[in-house]
Design a protein around this motif. Structure first.
Motif, PDB file in Angstrom:
ATOM      1  N   GLY A  51      26.936  54.969  10.663  1.00  0.00           N
ATOM      2  CA  GLY A  51      28.061  54.078  10.950  1.00  0.00           C
ATOM      3  C   GLY A  51      29.374  54.794  11.260  1.00  0.00           C
ATOM      4  O   GLY A  51      30.381  54.133  11.535  1.00  0.00           O
ATOM      5  N   ILE A  52      29.387  56.144  11.214  1.00  0.00           N
ATOM      6  CA  ILE A  52      30.629  56.871  11.524  1.00  0.00           C
ATOM      7  C   ILE A  52      30.981  56.679  13.003  1.00  0.00           C
ATOM      8  O   ILE A  52      32.137  56.430  13.379  1.00  0.00           O
ATOM      9  CB  ILE A  52      30.486  58.376  11.188  1.00  0.00           C
ATOM     10  N   GLY A  53      29.956  56.771  13.850  1.00  0.00           N
ATOM     11  CA  GLY A  53      30.184  56.597  15.291  1.00  0.00           C
ATOM     12  C   GLY A  53      30.750  55.224  15.613  1.00  0.00           C
ATOM     13  O   GLY A  53      31.617  55.100  16.485  1.00  0.00           O
ATOM     14  N   LYS A  54      30.292  54.205  14.890  1.00  0.00           N
ATOM     15  CA  LYS A  54      30.808  52.851  15.147  1.00  0.00           C
ATOM     16  C   LYS A  54      32.298  52.780  14.859  1.00  0.00           C
ATOM     17  O   LYS A  54      33.075  52.217  15.630  1.00  0.00           O
ATOM     18  CB  LYS A  54      30.054  51.823  14.283  1.00  0.00           C
ATOM     19  N   ARG A  55      32.715  53.391  13.735  1.00  0.00           N
ATOM     20  CA  ARG A  55      34.146  53.326  13.371  1.00  0.00           C
ATOM     21  C   ARG A  55      34.998  54.098  14.367  1.00  0.00           C
ATOM     22  O   ARG A  55      36.101  53.667  14.725  1.00  0.00           O
ATOM     23  CB  ARG A  55      34.333  53.842  11.943  1.00  0.00           C
ATOM     24  N   ILE A  72      30.960  58.975  31.238  1.00  0.00           N
ATOM     25  CA  ILE A  72      29.577  59.427  31.429  1.00  0.00           C
ATOM     26  C   ILE A  72      28.912  59.520  30.069  1.00  0.00           C
ATOM     27  O   ILE A  72      29.454  60.117  29.139  1.00  0.00           O
ATOM     28  CB  ILE A  72      29.536  60.762  32.197  1.00  0.00           C
ATOM     29  N   SER A  73      27.750  58.875  29.954  1.00  0.00           N
ATOM     30  CA  SER A  73      27.013  58.822  28.695  1.00  0.00           C
ATOM     31  C   SER A  73      25.803  59.734  28.750  1.00  0.00           C
ATOM     32  O   SER A  73      25.127  59.825  29.774  1.00  0.00           O
ATOM     33  CB  SER A  73      26.550  57.370  28.460  1.00  0.00           C
ATOM     34  N   THR A  74      25.521  60.378  27.607  1.00  0.00           N
ATOM     35  CA  THR A  74      24.253  61.094  27.473  1.00  0.00           C
ATOM     36  C   THR A  74      23.134  60.060  27.337  1.00  0.00           C
ATOM     37  O   THR A  74      23.377  58.852  27.240  1.00  0.00           O
ATOM     38  CB  THR A  74      24.256  61.959  26.200  1.00  0.00           C
ATOM     39  N   PRO A  77      19.886  58.063  22.089  1.00  0.00           N
ATOM     40  CA  PRO A  77      19.641  56.637  21.826  1.00  0.00           C
ATOM     41  C   PRO A  77      20.770  55.966  21.046  1.00  0.00           C
ATOM     42  O   PRO A  77      21.049  54.776  21.250  1.00  0.00           O
ATOM     43  CB  PRO A  77      18.324  56.627  21.042  1.00  0.00           C
ATOM     44  N   GLY A  78      21.418  56.726  20.149  1.00  0.00           N
ATOM     45  CA  GLY A  78      22.541  56.138  19.399  1.00  0.00           C
ATOM     46  C   GLY A  78      23.735  55.881  20.307  1.00  0.00           C
ATOM     47  O   GLY A  78      24.434  54.872  20.162  1.00  0.00           O
ATOM     48  N   ALA A  79      23.949  56.786  21.269  1.00  0.00           N
ATOM     49  CA  ALA A  79      25.087  56.636  22.175  1.00  0.00           C
ATOM     50  C   ALA A  79      24.898  55.425  23.085  1.00  0.00           C
ATOM     51  O   ALA A  79      25.782  54.566  23.203  1.00  0.00           O
ATOM     52  CB  ALA A  79      25.252  57.909  23.013  1.00  0.00           C
ATOM     53  N   ARG A  82      25.318  52.213  21.216  1.00  0.00           N
ATOM     54  CA  ARG A  82      26.720  51.961  20.867  1.00  0.00           C
ATOM     55  C   ARG A  82      27.489  51.440  22.086  1.00  0.00           C
ATOM     56  O   ARG A  82      28.287  50.508  22.008  1.00  0.00           O
ATOM     57  CB  ARG A  82      27.329  53.274  20.329  1.00  0.00           C
ATOM     58  N   TYR A  83      27.262  52.012  23.267  1.00  0.00           N
ATOM     59  CA  TYR A  83      27.989  51.619  24.485  1.00  0.00           C
ATOM     60  C   TYR A  83      27.565  50.228  24.946  1.00  0.00           C
ATOM     61  O   TYR A  83      28.381  49.439  25.404  1.00  0.00           O
ATOM     62  CB  TYR A  83      27.761  52.642  25.614  1.00  0.00           C
ATOM     63  N   TRP A  84      26.262  49.955  24.826  1.00  0.00           N
ATOM     64  CA  TRP A  84      25.771  48.625  25.193  1.00  0.00           C
ATOM     65  C   TRP A  84      26.431  47.565  24.290  1.00  0.00           C
ATOM     66  O   TRP A  84      26.899  46.545  24.758  1.00  0.00           O
ATOM     67  CB  TRP A  84      24.240  48.595  25.046  1.00  0.00           C
TER      68      TRP A  84
HETATM   69  C1  LIG Z   1      26.478  58.887  19.776  1.00  0.00           C
HETATM   70  C2  LIG Z   1      27.018  59.204  18.391  1.00  0.00           C
HETATM   71  C3  LIG Z   1      28.445  59.701  18.479  1.00  0.00           C
HETATM   72  C4  LIG Z   1      26.994  57.890  17.550  1.00  0.00           C
HETATM   73  O1  LIG Z   1      27.456  58.210  16.226  1.00  0.00           O
HETATM   74  P1  LIG Z   1      26.647  57.677  14.947  1.00  0.00           P
HETATM   75  O2  LIG Z   1      27.466  57.962  13.749  1.00  0.00           O
HETATM   76  O3  LIG Z   1      25.261  58.192  15.002  1.00  0.00           O
HETATM   77  O4  LIG Z   1      26.672  56.105  15.289  1.00  0.00           O
HETATM   78  P2  LIG Z   1      26.337  54.892  14.330  1.00  0.00           P
HETATM   79  O5  LIG Z   1      25.765  55.359  13.033  1.00  0.00           O
HETATM   80  O6  LIG Z   1      27.573  54.044  14.267  1.00  0.00           O
HETATM   81  O7  LIG Z   1      25.197  54.199  15.160  1.00  0.00           O
HETATM   82  C5  LIG Z   1      25.295  53.757  16.491  1.00  0.00           C
HETATM   83  C6  LIG Z   1      24.116  52.860  16.807  1.00  0.00           C
HETATM   84  O8  LIG Z   1      23.035  53.654  17.303  1.00  0.00           O
HETATM   85  C7  LIG Z   1      21.952  53.609  16.422  1.00  0.00           C
HETATM   86  N1  LIG Z   1      21.490  54.995  16.299  1.00  0.00           N
HETATM   87  C8  LIG Z   1      22.186  56.053  15.826  1.00  0.00           C
HETATM   88  N2  LIG Z   1      21.439  57.171  15.936  1.00  0.00           N
HETATM   89  C9  LIG Z   1      20.274  56.786  16.513  1.00  0.00           C
HETATM   90  C10 LIG Z   1      19.111  57.474  16.880  1.00  0.00           C
HETATM   91  N3  LIG Z   1      18.956  58.797  16.692  1.00  0.00           N
HETATM   92  N4  LIG Z   1      18.104  56.761  17.462  1.00  0.00           N
HETATM   93  C11 LIG Z   1      18.227  55.440  17.677  1.00  0.00           C
HETATM   94  N5  LIG Z   1      19.319  54.731  17.340  1.00  0.00           N
HETATM   95  C12 LIG Z   1      20.328  55.401  16.763  1.00  0.00           C
HETATM   96  C13 LIG Z   1      22.480  53.035  15.127  1.00  0.00           C
HETATM   97  O9  LIG Z   1      21.463  52.324  14.425  1.00  0.00           O
HETATM   98  C14 LIG Z   1      23.544  52.098  15.629  1.00  0.00           C
HETATM   99  O10 LIG Z   1      22.996  50.930  16.207  1.00  0.00           O
HETATM  100  P3  LIG Z   1      23.193  49.483  15.500  1.00  0.00           P
HETATM  101  O11 LIG Z   1      24.695  49.330  15.308  1.00  0.00           O
HETATM  102  O12 LIG Z   1      22.627  48.561  16.525  1.00  0.00           O
HETATM  103  O13 LIG Z   1      22.420  49.568  14.246  1.00  0.00           O
HETATM  104  C15 LIG Z   1      26.152  60.266  17.660  1.00  0.00           C
HETATM  105  O14 LIG Z   1      24.845  59.766  17.500  1.00  0.00           O
HETATM  106  C16 LIG Z   1      26.086  61.615  18.380  1.00  0.00           C
HETATM  107  O15 LIG Z   1      26.941  62.483  18.130  1.00  0.00           O
HETATM  108  N6  LIG Z   1      25.085  61.824  19.265  1.00  0.00           N
HETATM  109  C17 LIG Z   1      24.933  63.114  19.956  1.00  0.00           C
HETATM  110  C18 LIG Z   1      26.061  63.426  20.922  1.00  0.00           C
HETATM  111  C19 LIG Z   1      26.159  62.403  22.001  1.00  0.00           C
HETATM  112  O16 LIG Z   1      25.188  62.066  22.674  1.00  0.00           O
HETATM  113  N7  LIG Z   1      27.388  61.860  22.166  1.00  0.00           N
HETATM  114  C20 LIG Z   1      27.679  60.890  23.189  1.00  0.00           C
HETATM  115  C21 LIG Z   1      28.336  61.536  24.343  1.00  0.00           C
HETATM  116  S1  LIG Z   1      28.528  60.402  25.692  1.00  0.00           S
END
Ligand SMILES: CC(C)(COP(=O)(O)OP(=O)(O)OC[C@H]1O[C@@H](n2cnc3c(N)ncnc32)[C@H](O)[C@@H]1OP(=O)(O)O)[C@@H](O)C(=O)NCCC(=O)NCCS
Length: 243
Positions: A51-55, A72-74, A77-79, A82-84
């Protein structure tokens, strides 16, 4: 990061561990007039998915307000999730890589080396293409890269090139100028050395695929252009950092 912190600090956030100064995540965004850009965003690997990324995203989106946005997004899957959730549509990006077959290079005419005097019309072109000029980012880019311009007022365009012949930002009024700028970039790549077109090509910019494949580079797919309230700009190749 220093450039973005100096230009629009309110768009830049870090997540810090409770009780320490340890930075565990960051999100850098910038408003450029009516346009919002996400520059970079990350959470330490061991702390992702909590949830850190969400905040962090909530903080930078509050800075965006209701501005249209682009970044530009990687493919992380979390990114993408989050963007969607934040209302962005994801446009797959293509790039090209390899060594230019120099026998394919056409004769290029009508281009000049750019200077700070070009920035006014470049900002007007940016505004027509993506709704806002690059403003201070142009000055920063000019200090670090070669700028090539077409100054024809009916057919303006510009591109920033690195020493390997890769285009980091290209904007043009017509695809014909965009193609010419891209050929100039590929021609400037050191002979026989690997080069490419960074993965910033949307389907709306297929002219860049035409140029790259004609130069006998290989097509690849990587990442997404995330857009909200904005159509995919064309003819335009965004910069990963300055969009
Ligand atoms: C993208 C990023 C910043 C998000 O930060 P985070 O602290 O992981 O984000 P959150 O915990 O708030 O989760 C974001 C959402 O993605 C989901 N999620 C997080 N990591 C995931 C993973 N490895 N696989 C699938 N879903 C994932 C979470 O469940 C959440 O979705 P929800 O709100 O529908 O439950 C982090 O995952 C990251 O640093 N990724 C690698 C670098 C990167 O790709 N950055 C983006 C550059 S464009």
């Amino acid at each position: 990061m220093g450039h973005f912190l100096a230009t629009d600090p309110e768009g830049c956030w870090v997540a810090v561990e409770d009780g320490t100064d340890r930075v565990v995540g960051f999100a850098l965004s910038q408003n450029r007039g009516p346009l919002w850009l996400l520059i970079t965003y990350g959470v330490l690997p061991g702390l992702q998915g909590k949830g850190i990324g969400k905040r962090l995203m909530d903080a930078v989106l509050a800075h965006a307000g209701d501005r249209p946005g682009m970044f530009i997004s990687t493919i992380h899957p979390g990114a993408t999730r989050r963007y969607w959730r934040a209302g962005f549509t994801l446009h797959p990006l293509m790039g090209l890589t390899g060594t230019v077959d120099r026998t394919t290079l056409p004769a290029v005419t009508g281009l000049h080396e750019g200077t700070p005097d070009d920035i006014d019309w470049m900002d007007r072109l940016d505004t027509a293409l993506r709704g806002a000029g690059h403003g201070p980012d142009h000055l920063h880019l000019l200090e670090t890269m070669r700028l090539v311009v077409s100054r024809d007022p009916k057919n303006p365009g510009y591109a920033y090139l690195d020493p390997r012949g890769r285009t980091h930002l290209l904007a043009a009024q017509h695809p014909s100028t965009a193609r010419t700028l891209l050929w100039e970039a590929l021609a400037s790549a050191p002979s026989g050395r690997p080069t490419g077109i960074p993965p910033a090509v949307t389907a709306a910019n297929h002219w860049a695929v035409d140029v790259g494949l004609s130069a006998r580079l290989d097509l690849l797919q990587d990442g997404y252009l995330a857009l909200r309230g904005l159509a995919a700009p064309a003819p335009y190749l965004p910069s990963g950092r300055f969009l």
